[in-house]
Design a protein around this motif. Sequence first.
Motif, mmCIF file in Angstrom:
data_model
loop_
_atom_site.group_PDB
_atom_site.id
_atom_site.type_symbol
_atom_site.label_atom_id
_atom_site.label_comp_id
_atom_site.label_asym_id
_atom_site.label_seq_id
_atom_site.Cartn_x
_atom_site.Cartn_y
_atom_site.Cartn_z
ATOM 1 N N UNK A 180 0.840 -1.202 0.000
ATOM 2 C CA UNK A 180 0.000 0.000 0.000
ATOM 3 C C UNK A 180 0.876 1.254 0.000
ATOM 4 N N UNK A 181 2.046 1.188 0.625
ATOM 5 C CA UNK A 181 2.905 2.377 0.633
ATOM 6 C C UNK A 181 3.596 2.596 -0.700
ATOM 7 N N UNK A 182 4.032 1.512 -1.312
ATOM 8 C CA UNK A 182 4.793 1.663 -2.553
ATOM 9 C C UNK A 182 3.893 1.830 -3.768
ATOM 10 N N UNK A 183 2.715 1.218 -3.733
ATOM 11 C CA UNK A 183 1.866 1.236 -4.921
ATOM 12 C C UNK A 183 0.455 1.737 -4.628
ATOM 13 N N UNK A 184 0.223 2.210 -3.401
ATOM 14 C CA UNK A 184 -1.120 2.663 -3.041
ATOM 15 C C UNK A 184 -1.260 4.173 -3.120
ATOM 16 N N UNK A 185 -2.353 4.672 -2.556
ATOM 17 C CA UNK A 185 -2.657 6.103 -2.595
ATOM 18 C C UNK A 185 -1.525 6.930 -1.996
ATOM 19 N N UNK A 186 -0.897 6.386 -0.940
ATOM 20 C CA UNK A 186 0.165 7.130 -0.269
ATOM 21 C C UNK A 186 1.295 7.492 -1.224
ATOM 22 N N UNK A 187 1.507 6.657 -2.258
ATOM 23 C CA UNK A 187 2.620 6.901 -3.174
ATOM 24 C C UNK A 187 2.426 8.197 -3.956
ATOM 25 N N UNK A 188 1.217 8.751 -3.954
ATOM 26 C CA UNK A 188 0.965 10.003 -4.664
ATOM 27 C C UNK A 188 1.126 11.240 -3.793
ATOM 28 N N UNK A 189 1.359 11.031 -2.502
ATOM 29 C CA UNK A 189 1.483 12.164 -1.589
ATOM 30 C C UNK A 189 2.942 12.628 -1.515
ATOM 31 N N UNK A 190 3.198 13.928 -1.761
ATOM 32 C CA UNK A 190 4.590 14.402 -1.823
ATOM 33 C C UNK A 190 5.377 14.117 -0.537
#
Lengths: 214, 214
Positions: free
Chosen positions: A112-122
Amino acid sequence: MDVVKRTRLSPEQRRAQLIDLGVKMLAQRPLEQISVEEIADQAGVSRGLLFHYFASKHDFHLAIVRHSSSEMLARTAPDPYVDDARDPLKILRSVLAAYVDYVSENRGTYVSLLRGTASGDPDMRAVFEETRAKMSERTLEQLPILGVERTPAVELTVRGWIAYVEEVTISWLRDPQLTREQLIELNVQALPALAVAAAPEIAAALVAATSASP
Amino acid sequence: MDVVKRTRLSPEQRRAQLIDLGVKMLAQRPLEQISVEEIADQAGVSRGLLFHYFASKHDFHLAIVRHSSSEMLARTAPDPYVDDARDPLKILRSVLAAYVDYVSENRGTYVSLLRGTASGDPDMRAVFEETRAKMSERTLEQLPILGVERTPAVELTVRGWIAYVEEVTISWLRDPQLTREQLIELNVQALPALAVAAAPEIAAALVAATSASP
């Protein structure tokens, strides 16, 4: 009066407790589904107190991700005391075994961190970039053992190798057709192979290092 | 009456024109800054008409990203008519030269898609995943030339190599210490090196393929 819930903690302990609960919850669900209310509930504190420690939900999520990243870095630190410290492949193998095990135990988090929504947060991305930079740096620090020069091509190769390991490991989690040992070996062997392609003089150094082993 | 602005276009042409304007704008700024108003203005149509073709701003952005990805895939298609089609490294070199040039010309787009806000959007991520899957598939299709068997380890390696190429190329764009030719060669040499590490029998096949060339 509930003694467990009312435990007095120092501000540092309370902050650490809240992050710790967040990290545990992250193992079971993606970051965007971690609710501040639930965490406050589990810790036996008010939502207001949680926001005393973290400026916003985003700030709390960021603290969880930072903590997760340092945990991963701590778990995968190279061990110079493995059987034969002169054999860089042995150190590499123990690092990658720790990495594969960490990612397997925390697969929800990691994917989820590498490929989830979080990956779009600067801000989140800055944490991953920093983590990758540290993983590169650690790998590059092993070069002198091999007498290998640190050139721009070698630095790019190490960064690329980390992206390779991440992608291969995430793909394997989704569809594990290899054994854990085969996966570790695939990741291990990739580094000298790439290094040799980037700087052929490394081949000679590797052969020399191997033949120096008893 | 402005003849250029009032040009009558078929629905397909109008849709293509709007996407095309979006793709051009994406070369200069990140996706999240592409404004529907500006695009409608440039096309000489109303904002309402744009939303006749795209259900939402997100839908329009997604169409832009899809178009960009197919453009990249078209530009980097392997050319079986390069001088010596029996030499897989030559095909690979021409594919990677096209990739590096595409990414260099569209650096804003590419970095923002792979490492920007868009990378956190599930629909956008699906487009990148599909693009990567196509790039893998294309690479795997070249295996029979070498008489190499398609095993799970080889498939993982090819996926990982694409992540390697992306990371190395993005890092190079930020800090270009190698020449274009050195970068292409680094990316090219990585594939056989990784393949040999994943499946040693490939080494023999590569040697055989090379010695079969005139």
